[in-house]
Design an enzyme around this catalytic site. Structure first.
Site, PDB file in Angstrom:
ATOM      1  N   GLU A  51       0.821  -1.212   0.000  1.00  0.00           N
ATOM      2  CA  GLU A  51       0.000   0.000   0.000  1.00  0.00           C
ATOM      3  C   GLU A  51       0.857   1.264   0.000  1.00  0.00           C
ATOM      4  O   GLU A  51       0.555   2.221  -0.711  1.00  0.00           O
ATOM      5  CB  GLU A  51      -0.948   0.014   1.203  1.00  0.00           C
ATOM      6  CG  GLU A  51      -2.107  -0.965   1.082  1.00  0.00           C
ATOM      7  CD  GLU A  51      -2.963  -0.718  -0.157  1.00  0.00           C
ATOM      8  OE1 GLU A  51      -3.056   0.434  -0.609  1.00  0.00           O
ATOM      9  OE2 GLU A  51      -3.531  -1.690  -0.675  1.00  0.00           O
ATOM     10  N   TYR A 136      -6.780   6.365   4.227  1.00  0.00           N
ATOM     11  CA  TYR A 136      -6.858   5.403   3.136  1.00  0.00           C
ATOM     12  C   TYR A 136      -6.099   4.118   3.483  1.00  0.00           C
ATOM     13  O   TYR A 136      -6.642   3.007   3.394  1.00  0.00           O
ATOM     14  CB  TYR A 136      -6.302   5.991   1.820  1.00  0.00           C
ATOM     15  CG  TYR A 136      -6.049   4.881   0.844  1.00  0.00           C
ATOM     16  CD1 TYR A 136      -7.108   4.308   0.158  1.00  0.00           C
ATOM     17  CD2 TYR A 136      -4.780   4.323   0.707  1.00  0.00           C
ATOM     18  CE1 TYR A 136      -6.909   3.213  -0.674  1.00  0.00           C
ATOM     19  CE2 TYR A 136      -4.575   3.238  -0.111  1.00  0.00           C
ATOM     20  CZ  TYR A 136      -5.631   2.684  -0.800  1.00  0.00           C
ATOM     21  OH  TYR A 136      -5.440   1.595  -1.585  1.00  0.00           O
ATOM     22  N   ASP A 154     -10.506   6.518  -2.097  1.00  0.00           N
ATOM     23  CA  ASP A 154      -9.340   7.095  -2.774  1.00  0.00           C
ATOM     24  C   ASP A 154      -9.845   7.772  -4.051  1.00  0.00           C
ATOM     25  O   ASP A 154     -11.058   7.871  -4.255  1.00  0.00           O
ATOM     26  CB  ASP A 154      -8.266   6.033  -3.052  1.00  0.00           C
ATOM     27  CG  ASP A 154      -8.691   5.057  -4.140  1.00  0.00           C
ATOM     28  OD1 ASP A 154      -9.878   5.075  -4.548  1.00  0.00           O
ATOM     29  OD2 ASP A 154      -7.833   4.285  -4.592  1.00  0.00           O
TER      30      ASP A 154
END
Length: 311
Positions: A51, A136, A154
DNA sequence: GTCCCGTTTC
DNA sequence: GAAACGGGAC
């Protein structure tokens, strides 16, 4: 009456009963989607690495870096023991940019070991306490590692919701809509699916029919042909920017380990001249910023200034 | 040249 | 709320 209930009166608004929309998207995702190695793991460390890397870089460019990174630092415990300089050097040599994020990852690994005894928080709120983990990333890790996240928001998700259901370009509206749409207890597959939709069917230039978008029958944009998307701020030019120069400093220090100002300067700017506009004073300012970011050490020895990557 | 994009810091 | 933060693909 709230704006939201008014919106449900219009065609194209988020459906009051989203089950048909949910089923269609999950079926579409499960039938076929891009294959990425981090979709095959539920290890929170491996997910976090993926991520953090993909926040900033197209996914296809992340694959090699992710595999190399995990070969070298296979767990949070191992990463926590690494030298900062090695992590930052890895980052820059894999062209991942944003060297601060290598530092955040290194720090987050330290937090897991020091503050959590190696036990990962399992919910977005706990994960948010890790360095470099914002809303996020917290939801993404909670979802993909623990199937325990809230709806991610997002820019992919915003674009999809804006087009399909006329959700206004407003963060709290996106938050609410995303949350209403997500099927309870299915954050892992759902957040993967909705971002996949934004990534392959509902990109800036949409490909509704080519990607066989599962939402065509409900989609406002598909109906009207108006594929406007929320504005994304245009970035300043990179060529010649301070950001580019910072990147060059990190690259040079990775290569040479330790450099005096006047040896470093020409590797950062071809027009470096010790007493010129882009000279020692300018370079020193750049290095001081990198030092306060925790990336570089600047030392005076024998009246000479020496820079190296921070350990 | 344009696009990509979330978090920290101030 | 705005600015800083990268470098490659196209």
């Amino acid at each position: 009456m709230t704006d939201q209930s008014a919106a449900t009166d219009r065609p194209g608004a988020v459906p009051a009963d989203p089950s048909a929309v949910q089923d269609a998207l999950v079926e579409w995702y499960e039938a076929d989607h891009r294959s990425y190695p981090w979709r095959e793991t539920t290890d929170p460390y491996e997910i976090l690495v993926s991520e953090v890397m993909s926040q900033q870089t197209q996914l296809d460019r992340v694959v090699d870096a992710w595999e190399d990174f995990l070969d070298r630092w296979p767990s949070a415990a191992v990463l926590a023991e690494a030298d900062r300089a090695d992590v930052v050097g890895f980052w820059t040599s894999h062209s991942l940019g944003y060297n601060n994020r290598a530092k955040y990852l290194h720090e987050a690994a330290g937090q897991i070991v020091q503050d959590y005894g190696g036990e990962w928080p399992r919910d977005p709120d706990g994960l948010s306490d890790l360095m470099g983990v914002g809303p996020y990333t917290a939801n993404a890790v909670a979802s993909f590692a623990f199937n325990n996240g809230d709806a991610v928001v997002d820019t992919n998700v915003k674009r999809v919701l804006y087009r399909a259901f006329d959700v206004p370009d407003d963060d709290s509206a996106f938050e609410t809509a995303a949350s209403v749409l997500m099927p309870e207890g299915r954050s892992r597959v759902w957040n993967n699916a909705i971002m996949e939709l934004g990534g392959v069917a509902c990109e800036k230039t949409p490909d509704c029919d080519g990607a066989q978008c599962p939402w065509r029958e409900w989609c406002s944009a598909y109906e009207t042909g108006d594929f406007t998307a929320p504005d994304v701020p245009t970035q300043p030019e990179f060529e010649g920017s301070r950001r580019q120069m910072r990147g060059r400093v990190i690259s040079a220090l990775k290569e040479y380990d330790e450099l005096h100002l006047d040896d470093l300067g020409p590797r950062v700017r071809v027009d470096y001249a010790p007493d010129g506009e882009y000279g020692r004073e300018w370079l020193r300012g750049l290095l001081d910023d990198l030092a306060s970011d925790g990336l570089v050490d600047v030392e005076e020895s024998d009246g000479e200034t020496v820079a190296r990557l921070q350990r």
